[in-house]
Design a protein around this motif. Sequence first.
Motif, PDB file in Angstrom:
ATOM      1  N   ALA A 450       0.812  -1.216   0.000  1.00 51.46           N
ATOM      2  CA  ALA A 450       0.000   0.000   0.000  1.00 51.46           C
ATOM      3  C   ALA A 450       0.849   1.271   0.000  1.00 51.46           C
ATOM      4  N   TYR A 451       1.914   1.299   0.790  1.00 53.62           N
ATOM      5  CA  TYR A 451       2.630   2.555   1.052  1.00 53.62           C
ATOM      6  C   TYR A 451       3.828   2.821   0.144  1.00 53.62           C
ATOM      7  N   ALA A 452       4.454   1.765  -0.378  1.00 56.73           N
ATOM      8  CA  ALA A 452       5.639   2.008  -1.204  1.00 56.73           C
ATOM      9  C   ALA A 452       5.347   2.951  -2.377  1.00 56.73           C
ATOM     10  N   PRO A 453       4.173   2.839  -3.043  1.00 55.99           N
ATOM     11  CA  PRO A 453       3.917   3.734  -4.185  1.00 55.99           C
ATOM     12  C   PRO A 453       3.907   5.225  -3.815  1.00 55.99           C
ATOM     13  N   ILE A 454       3.630   5.578  -2.559  1.00 55.15           N
ATOM     14  CA  ILE A 454       3.578   7.003  -2.204  1.00 55.15           C
ATOM     15  C   ILE A 454       4.787   7.429  -1.366  1.00 55.15           C
ATOM     16  N   ALA A 455       5.669   6.471  -1.026  1.00 51.28           N
ATOM     17  CA  ALA A 455       6.771   6.800  -0.111  1.00 51.28           C
ATOM     18  C   ALA A 455       7.853   7.618  -0.796  1.00 51.28           C
ATOM     19  N   GLY A 456       8.340   8.675  -0.110  1.00 48.12           N
ATOM     20  CA  GLY A 456       9.525   9.379  -0.577  1.00 48.12           C
ATOM     21  C   GLY A 456      10.764   8.670  -0.063  1.00 48.12           C
ATOM     22  N   THR A 457      10.727   8.331   1.224  1.00 49.39           N
ATOM     23  CA  THR A 457      11.832   7.644   1.888  1.00 49.39           C
ATOM     24  C   THR A 457      11.232   6.620   2.850  1.00 49.39           C
ATOM     25  N   ILE A 458      11.851   5.463   2.916  1.00 49.78           N
ATOM     26  CA  ILE A 458      11.408   4.462   3.890  1.00 49.78           C
ATOM     27  C   ILE A 458      12.545   4.225   4.873  1.00 49.78           C
ATOM     28  N   ILE A 459      12.261   4.386   6.161  1.00 50.34           N
ATOM     29  CA  ILE A 459      13.275   4.115   7.189  1.00 50.34           C
ATOM     30  C   ILE A 459      12.709   3.089   8.165  1.00 50.34           C
ATOM     31  N   GLU A 460      13.322   1.924   8.178  1.00 50.91           N
ATOM     32  CA  GLU A 460      12.915   0.876   9.118  1.00 50.91           C
ATOM     33  C   GLU A 460      13.600   1.144  10.453  1.00 50.91           C
ATOM     34  N   VAL A 461      12.829   1.056  11.542  1.00 53.61           N
ATOM     35  CA  VAL A 461      13.335   1.492  12.834  1.00 53.61           C
ATOM     36  C   VAL A 461      13.340   0.341  13.838  1.00 53.61           C
ATOM     37  N   ASP A 462      14.467   0.191  14.483  1.00 54.96           N
ATOM     38  CA  ASP A 462      14.630  -0.878  15.479  1.00 54.96           C
ATOM     39  C   ASP A 462      14.020  -0.427  16.805  1.00 54.96           C
ATOM     40  N   THR A 463      12.676  -0.383  16.846  1.00 55.38           N
ATOM     41  CA  THR A 463      11.985   0.025  18.067  1.00 55.38           C
ATOM     42  C   THR A 463      11.756  -1.184  18.964  1.00 55.38           C
ATOM     43  N   PRO A 464      11.597  -0.944  20.276  1.00 56.56           N
ATOM     44  CA  PRO A 464      11.270  -2.066  21.165  1.00 56.56           C
ATOM     45  C   PRO A 464       9.796  -2.445  21.022  1.00 56.56           C
ATOM     46  N   GLY A 465       9.403  -3.581  21.570  1.00 62.09           N
ATOM     47  CA  GLY A 465       7.999  -4.003  21.533  1.00 62.09           C
ATOM     48  C   GLY A 465       7.898  -5.503  21.330  1.00 62.09           C
ATOM     49  N   LEU A 466       6.637  -5.943  21.225  1.00 55.91           N
ATOM     50  CA  LEU A 466       6.386  -7.390  21.134  1.00 55.91           C
ATOM     51  C   LEU A 466       6.875  -8.002  19.838  1.00 55.91           C
ATOM     52  N   THR A 467       7.215  -7.152  18.859  1.00 61.10           N
ATOM     53  CA  THR A 467       7.700  -7.673  17.584  1.00 61.10           C
ATOM     54  C   THR A 467       9.055  -7.060  17.243  1.00 61.10           C
ATOM     55  N   ALA A 468       9.817  -6.692  18.260  1.00 59.47           N
ATOM     56  CA  ALA A 468      11.161  -6.149  18.019  1.00 59.47           C
ATOM     57  C   ALA A 468      11.877  -7.077  17.036  1.00 59.47           C
ATOM     58  N   SER A 469      12.611  -6.448  16.103  1.00 57.32           N
ATOM     59  CA  SER A 469      12.985  -7.208  14.911  1.00 57.32           C
ATOM     60  C   SER A 469      14.099  -8.223  15.104  1.00 57.32           C
ATOM     61  N   ASN A 470      14.925  -8.049  16.111  1.00 59.84           N
ATOM     62  CA  ASN A 470      16.054  -8.954  16.257  1.00 59.84           C
ATOM     63  C   ASN A 470      15.662 -10.171  17.111  1.00 59.84           C
ATOM     64  N   PRO A 471      15.605 -11.379  16.517  1.00 65.07           N
ATOM     65  CA  PRO A 471      15.170 -12.553  17.279  1.00 65.07           C
ATOM     66  C   PRO A 471      16.027 -12.806  18.520  1.00 65.07           C
ATOM     67  N   ALA A 472      17.283 -12.332  18.482  1.00 66.38           N
ATOM     68  CA  ALA A 472      18.173 -12.573  19.621  1.00 66.38           C
ATOM     69  C   ALA A 472      17.699 -11.838  20.880  1.00 66.38           C
ATOM     70  N   ARG A 473      16.733 -10.894  20.736  1.00 68.96           N
ATOM     71  CA  ARG A 473      16.208 -10.169  21.903  1.00 68.96           C
ATOM     72  C   ARG A 473      15.224 -10.994  22.713  1.00 68.96           C
ATOM     73  N   TYR A 474      14.741 -12.098  22.158  1.00 69.72           N
ATOM     74  CA  TYR A 474      13.691 -12.868  22.824  1.00 69.72           C
ATOM     75  C   TYR A 474      14.268 -14.032  23.614  1.00 69.72           C
ATOM     76  N   THR A 475      13.547 -14.404  24.643  1.00 71.32           N
ATOM     77  CA  THR A 475      13.942 -15.577  25.405  1.00 71.32           C
ATOM     78  C   THR A 475      13.112 -16.758  24.913  1.00 71.32           C
ATOM     79  N   TYR A 476      13.719 -17.558  24.075  1.00 74.04           N
ATOM     80  CA  TYR A 476      13.027 -18.739  23.555  1.00 74.04           C
ATOM     81  C   TYR A 476      13.299 -19.920  24.482  1.00 74.04           C
ATOM     82  N   GLN A 477      12.260 -20.701  24.725  1.00 74.50           N
ATOM     83  CA  GLN A 477      12.430 -21.885  25.568  1.00 74.50           C
ATOM     84  C   GLN A 477      12.025 -23.174  24.870  1.00 74.50           C
TER      85      GLN A 477
END
Length: 496
Positions: A450-477
Motif C-alpha cells: 500500500a505505502y511504497a507507491p507514495i513513499a519518498g523515503t522508507i526508514i525501518e526502525v529498530d523500536t522495542p515491543g512485542l515484535t522487536a525485529s532482532n530474534p536474539a532479543r527474545y527468550t526462547y524456551q
Amino acid sequence: MARIAVGGLMHESNTFATSRTDLTAFESGGLEIGDGIFQRWGEAHHEVGGFFESAAKNGFEIVPTLMGWATPSGPLTSATYRELTDRLLQALQEAGPVDAVLLALHGAMVADGEDDADGSLLAKVRSLIGPSRPLIVTLDFHANVSPLMVSESSALIAYQTYPHVDQRARGKRAGDLAWQAATGLIRPTQAMSKPPILIHLLAQETGREPMKGLIAGLEGLERSQGFLDASILAGFPYADVAATGPTCIAVTDNNLALASEMAEHLSASLWNYRHQLTATPPDAAEAVARGLATSQTPVILVDLGDNIGGGSAADSTVLIHELLKQGATRSLVVLFDPDAVLACQHAGVGGSVALSAGGKIDRNAPPLRVTGFVEVLHDGHYVEKLPRHGGIRNNDQGATAVVRLEGENRLVLTSLRHPPFSLGQLTSLGLTPESARFIVVKAAVAYKAAYAPIAGTIIEVDTPGLTASNPARYTYQRIRRPILPLDPEPIVEAVV
Ligand SMILES: [Zn+2]
C-alpha cells in the motif's frame, strides 16, 4: 461433478504477547459458515477467493463449511480453539461425502496447551475424512510448519510473496490441485525440510535479495517430471514453539523421493544465504534525525517493534514521542486507543481535547499527553479493492478519530487494532497521506504493497515491543535448538 469441501481457520499467534485470542476476536475478524464464506471472501484477493475462482474454472462444486479469521495477537484460549475446531469438524461432517477438502490455514496458530494448533487440527480433519482423501491446504508465508502438518495433509501450498499479494493466485493453485486430485488425475505427495535458522523479518521481504532470488529459483524445479508445487516459507519468529522458523516444501505427483530431494535442495539454498538473511536497522532517535534530513517525503517510519500484523500492541508511542522531541511537523501516527476515541466523540468534531493517548498496552514509552482538536470522527469501515497484504476487502478499524496537534501533526485513534495494509485506513478519513512529512506505520514489510507507491523515503526502525525485529532479543524456551542466530555456528545438523 466433483464435490470439494472448503473451510479454514486462520490465526498468527504471537506467543510473547500476554493477550489471549477469544471467540469475539474471530467474530469481529470474520467467522462464517456456509454461503457467508463466499460473501466475505469470494471477491477478495485472498486464497479462499482463489478456491472459488478455481471451482468456476474447473467446474467442481464447492461445499462451504466454516471459515474463521482473526487479527494476529496472543495465542487462542484453549476453549476458543476447541470450540472453533469442533465447529469446523462438525461442518465438514455435515458436508456429506466429498471428493477432497480444501482448507485455508495461517500455519502459525498456537493455543494455550497446544503449540501445534494447525497440525493438531489437520490430524483431526484427516481422521474424519480418512487416509486417502485429498486434503489440500494453503498457508501464509509466515507459517511455522510442523512435521505433523506435513504428514496429515496431502499438499501444503504457501504464498510466495511478502507483502502477501499472491494469496488469491495461491488459493487458485490449491483449488486446481484439489480438483485434479479429486478426479484421480494426480496423487499429491509432499516432503519438507527446515534449515536451522531464524530469518529477520526485514530479510523475509520477497522484493529484496537474497529472498527474491531464492523464490525465483523455484521456477527451475517446475521442469522436473512429476513436480506439482514448491514453497519457501519464511516462518513467524514471534512464536516460541518447536516448529518456529523457515520451511521448504515440495509437492510431487506420487514421488516422495523427488519431493524430499527438492525440499532438501531448497533448504540448503536458504542455509547458504544465512548471513544475508538478517538486518540491522537504526534506533528511533537516529531514524527520526535521518528523516528530518531528507527532502524526499513522505518519510515512512516503520515501527518494527509494534508490528500489528505480527500480533503487537498497536499503541506504542516510542516514535511519536521521538518525532515531537525532535520538532517534526506534519506527522501522521495511528494509535489503537478506544478510550481516547471515546473522549474525542464526547468533544465532537471541532472540539478540543486533552488526551493521554496510547502507551497503555505497550509500556516502552509513556502515554502521549497532548492537546489538540478533533478533526474527523468516523465509523472505521472502508473497502480495499486492490491486491493488498492479507487480502481483506471489507475493513473495520472500529470507531476512529483524527486529532490535530501542534505543528500539523495528526493522531489517528482507532478502536480496533488495525494493521496498515491499505491507504484506505487514512483516505477514508479524508486524509491525504502523500502530503504528510512523516507517516509511522506499525508493520515490518506488509505495509509496502500500500505505502511504497507514495513513499519518498522508507526508514525501518529498530523500536522495542512485542515484535522487536532482532530474534536474539527474545527468550526462547521451546524452539528447536540449535538455531541461528540464537546459537553460535557451527551447527552440526545443518549440513544439508
Ligand atoms: Zn504473513
